[in-house]
Design a protein around this motif. Structure first.
Motif, PDB file in Angstrom:
ATOM      1  N   GLN A  81      18.483   7.513 -11.803  1.00  0.00           N
ATOM      2  CA  GLN A  81      17.048   7.680 -12.028  1.00  0.00           C
ATOM      3  C   GLN A  81      16.427   6.298 -12.099  1.00  0.00           C
ATOM      4  OE1 GLN A  81      15.080  10.511 -12.218  1.00  0.00           O
ATOM      5  NE2 GLN A  81      13.377   9.069 -12.297  1.00  0.00           N
ATOM      6  N   MET A  82      15.476   6.061 -11.222  1.00  0.00           N
ATOM      7  CA  MET A  82      14.847   4.742 -11.132  1.00  0.00           C
ATOM      8  C   MET A  82      13.374   4.873 -11.469  1.00  0.00           C
ATOM      9  SD  MET A  82      16.672   3.320  -7.665  1.00  0.00           S
ATOM     10  CE  MET A  82      15.856   4.498  -6.605  1.00  0.00           C
ATOM     11  N   ASN A  83      12.971   4.248 -12.544  1.00  0.00           N
ATOM     12  CA  ASN A  83      11.583   4.270 -12.994  1.00  0.00           C
ATOM     13  C   ASN A  83      10.986   2.872 -12.933  1.00  0.00           C
ATOM     14  OD1 ASN A  83      11.854   7.044 -13.657  1.00  0.00           O
ATOM     15  ND2 ASN A  83      12.596   6.533 -15.710  1.00  0.00           N
ATOM     16  N   SER A  84       9.676   2.820 -12.985  1.00  0.00           N
ATOM     17  CA  SER A  84       8.973   1.527 -12.976  1.00  0.00           C
ATOM     18  C   SER A  84       9.477   0.642 -11.853  1.00  0.00           C
ATOM     19  CB  SER A  84       9.140   0.827 -14.327  1.00  0.00           C
ATOM     20  OG  SER A  84       8.661   1.635 -15.379  1.00  0.00           O
ATOM     21  N   LEU A  85       9.555   1.203 -10.681  1.00  0.00           N
ATOM     22  CA  LEU A  85      10.115   0.473  -9.543  1.00  0.00           C
ATOM     23  C   LEU A  85       9.253  -0.719  -9.166  1.00  0.00           C
ATOM     24  CD1 LEU A  85      11.368   3.534  -7.552  1.00  0.00           C
ATOM     25  CD2 LEU A  85      12.775   1.559  -8.145  1.00  0.00           C
ATOM     26  N   LYS A  86       9.936  -1.756  -8.702  1.00  0.00           N
ATOM     27  CA  LYS A  86       9.289  -2.999  -8.300  1.00  0.00           C
ATOM     28  C   LYS A  86       9.621  -3.285  -6.841  1.00  0.00           C
ATOM     29  CE  LYS A  86      10.129  -4.928 -12.930  1.00  0.00           C
ATOM     30  NZ  LYS A  86      10.767  -6.038 -13.676  1.00  0.00           N
ATOM     31  N   PRO A  87       8.783  -4.050  -6.168  1.00  0.00           N
ATOM     32  CA  PRO A  87       9.092  -4.388  -4.764  1.00  0.00           C
ATOM     33  C   PRO A  87      10.472  -5.030  -4.618  1.00  0.00           C
ATOM     34  CG  PRO A  87       6.818  -4.934  -5.255  1.00  0.00           C
ATOM     35  CD  PRO A  87       7.443  -4.521  -6.555  1.00  0.00           C
ATOM     36  N   GLU A  88      10.906  -5.769  -5.607  1.00  0.00           N
ATOM     37  CA  GLU A  88      12.222  -6.411  -5.514  1.00  0.00           C
ATOM     38  C   GLU A  88      13.381  -5.424  -5.652  1.00  0.00           C
ATOM     39  OE1 GLU A  88       9.677  -7.304  -7.491  1.00  0.00           O
ATOM     40  OE2 GLU A  88      10.378  -7.996  -9.468  1.00  0.00           O
ATOM     41  N   ASP A  89      13.083  -4.173  -5.940  1.00  0.00           N
ATOM     42  CA  ASP A  89      14.125  -3.141  -5.943  1.00  0.00           C
ATOM     43  C   ASP A  89      14.393  -2.607  -4.533  1.00  0.00           C
ATOM     44  OD1 ASP A  89      12.690  -1.923  -8.985  1.00  0.00           O
ATOM     45  OD2 ASP A  89      14.539  -3.090  -8.782  1.00  0.00           O
ATOM     46  N   THR A  90      13.585  -3.032  -3.582  1.00  0.00           N
ATOM     47  CA  THR A  90      13.773  -2.587  -2.201  1.00  0.00           C
ATOM     48  C   THR A  90      15.139  -3.012  -1.694  1.00  0.00           C
ATOM     49  OG1 THR A  90      11.411  -2.630  -1.707  1.00  0.00           O
ATOM     50  CG2 THR A  90      12.931  -2.840   0.157  1.00  0.00           C
ATOM     51  N   ALA A  91      15.903  -2.059  -1.199  1.00  0.00           N
ATOM     52  CA  ALA A  91      17.263  -2.328  -0.737  1.00  0.00           C
ATOM     53  C   ALA A  91      17.869  -1.034  -0.201  1.00  0.00           C
ATOM     54  CB  ALA A  91      18.134  -2.857  -1.880  1.00  0.00           C
ATOM     55  N   VAL A  92      19.012  -1.184   0.411  1.00  0.00           N
ATOM     56  CA  VAL A  92      19.840  -0.017   0.714  1.00  0.00           C
ATOM     57  C   VAL A  92      20.755   0.203  -0.494  1.00  0.00           C
ATOM     58  CG1 VAL A  92      21.569   0.994   2.236  1.00  0.00           C
ATOM     59  CG2 VAL A  92      19.772  -0.470   3.189  1.00  0.00           C
ATOM     60  N   TYR A  93      20.734   1.400  -1.006  1.00  0.00           N
ATOM     61  CA  TYR A  93      21.518   1.739  -2.191  1.00  0.00           C
ATOM     62  C   TYR A  93      22.767   2.512  -1.764  1.00  0.00           C
ATOM     63  CZ  TYR A  93      17.869   0.135  -5.321  1.00  0.00           C
ATOM     64  OH  TYR A  93      16.967  -0.660  -6.012  1.00  0.00           O
ATOM     65  N   TYR A  94      23.898   2.083  -2.302  1.00  0.00           N
ATOM     66  CA  TYR A  94      25.184   2.670  -1.938  1.00  0.00           C
ATOM     67  C   TYR A  94      25.853   3.290  -3.155  1.00  0.00           C
ATOM     68  CZ  TYR A  94      24.832  -0.153   2.319  1.00  0.00           C
ATOM     69  OH  TYR A  94      24.425  -0.719   3.500  1.00  0.00           O
ATOM     70  N   CYS A  95      26.354   4.483  -2.961  1.00  0.00           N
ATOM     71  CA  CYS A  95      27.174   5.123  -3.979  1.00  0.00           C
ATOM     72  C   CYS A  95      28.604   4.614  -3.846  1.00  0.00           C
ATOM     73  CB  CYS A  95      27.122   6.634  -3.773  1.00  0.00           C
ATOM     74  SG  CYS A  95      28.113   7.587  -4.937  1.00  0.00           S
ATOM     75  N   ASN A  96      29.245   4.423  -4.966  1.00  0.00           N
ATOM     76  CA  ASN A  96      30.617   3.906  -4.990  1.00  0.00           C
ATOM     77  C   ASN A  96      31.471   4.750  -5.926  1.00  0.00           C
ATOM     78  OD1 ASN A  96      32.427   2.086  -6.972  1.00  0.00           O
ATOM     79  ND2 ASN A  96      32.665   1.362  -4.873  1.00  0.00           N
ATOM     80  N   ALA A  97      32.688   5.007  -5.481  1.00  0.00           N
ATOM     81  CA  ALA A  97      33.675   5.662  -6.349  1.00  0.00           C
ATOM     82  C   ALA A  97      34.925   4.809  -6.362  1.00  0.00           C
ATOM     83  CB  ALA A  97      33.985   7.066  -5.850  1.00  0.00           C
ATOM     84  N   ASN A  98      35.435   4.593  -7.543  1.00  0.00           N
ATOM     85  CA  ASN A  98      36.658   3.823  -7.691  1.00  0.00           C
ATOM     86  C   ASN A  98      37.768   4.778  -8.102  1.00  0.00           C
ATOM     87  OD1 ASN A  98      38.548   2.118  -9.773  1.00  0.00           O
ATOM     88  ND2 ASN A  98      37.843   0.899  -8.036  1.00  0.00           N
ATOM     89  N   ARG A  99      38.770   4.879  -7.249  1.00  0.00           N
ATOM     90  CA  ARG A  99      39.844   5.839  -7.472  1.00  0.00           C
ATOM     91  C   ARG A  99      41.173   5.108  -7.590  1.00  0.00           C
ATOM     92  NH1 ARG A  99      43.390   8.663  -4.067  1.00  0.00           N
ATOM     93  NH2 ARG A  99      43.963  10.753  -4.810  1.00  0.00           N
ATOM     94  N   ILE A 100      42.000   5.584  -8.478  1.00  0.00           N
ATOM     95  CA  ILE A 100      43.313   4.983  -8.661  1.00  0.00           C
ATOM     96  C   ILE A 100      44.284   5.677  -7.712  1.00  0.00           C
ATOM     97  CG2 ILE A 100      45.153   4.428 -10.272  1.00  0.00           C
ATOM     98  CD1 ILE A 100      42.438   3.071 -10.808  1.00  0.00           C
TER      99      ILE A 100
END
Length: 119
Positions: A81-100
């Motif tokens: 959940q991203m609130n109060s977004l700023k122009p500097e938040d502009t980016a490609v967002y990637y989901c990551n999972a770390n698995r053993i």
């Protein structure tokens, strides 16, 4: 293998909100943590927020107090959940999972979702 599918990116004005979602499928057992990273144009990929299986979270300083990560371990989903977004938040967002895997950590990545914040 773990497959990650993100959704929820888009264009929003500064001060607005967006919610990103990520669903994991495949060999989701032994996932130790899930996270969101982002990569702005011309910059390195950086951690935005992470949550372990036990619920421990950590955030980048730049998003503390504005972004909230949440997980549903039963459904293997992680939201941002991203609130109060700023122009500097502009980016490609990637989901990551770390698995053993055989005792070693392995990272899996989604395809990325674009977030654009206009001023």
């Amino acid at each position: 293998q773990v497959q990650l599918v993100e959704s929820g990116g888009g264009l929003v004005q500064a001060g607005g909100s967006l919610r990103l979602s990520c669903a994991a499928s495949g060999s989701t057992f032994a996932i130790a943590g899930m996270a969101w990273y982002r990569q702005a144009q011309g910059k390195q990929r950086e951690l935005v927020a992470r949550m372990t299986n036990s619920g421990t979270t950590n955030y980048a300083d730049s998003v503390k107090g504005r972004f909230t990560i949440s997980r549903d371990n039963a459904k293997n989903t992680v939201d941002l959940q991203m609130n109060s977004l700023k122009p500097e938040d502009t980016a490609v967002y990637y989901c990551n999972a770390n698995r053993i895997n055989l005792g070693l950590p392995v990272d899996y990545w989604g395809q990325g979702t674009q977030v654009t914040v206009s001023s």
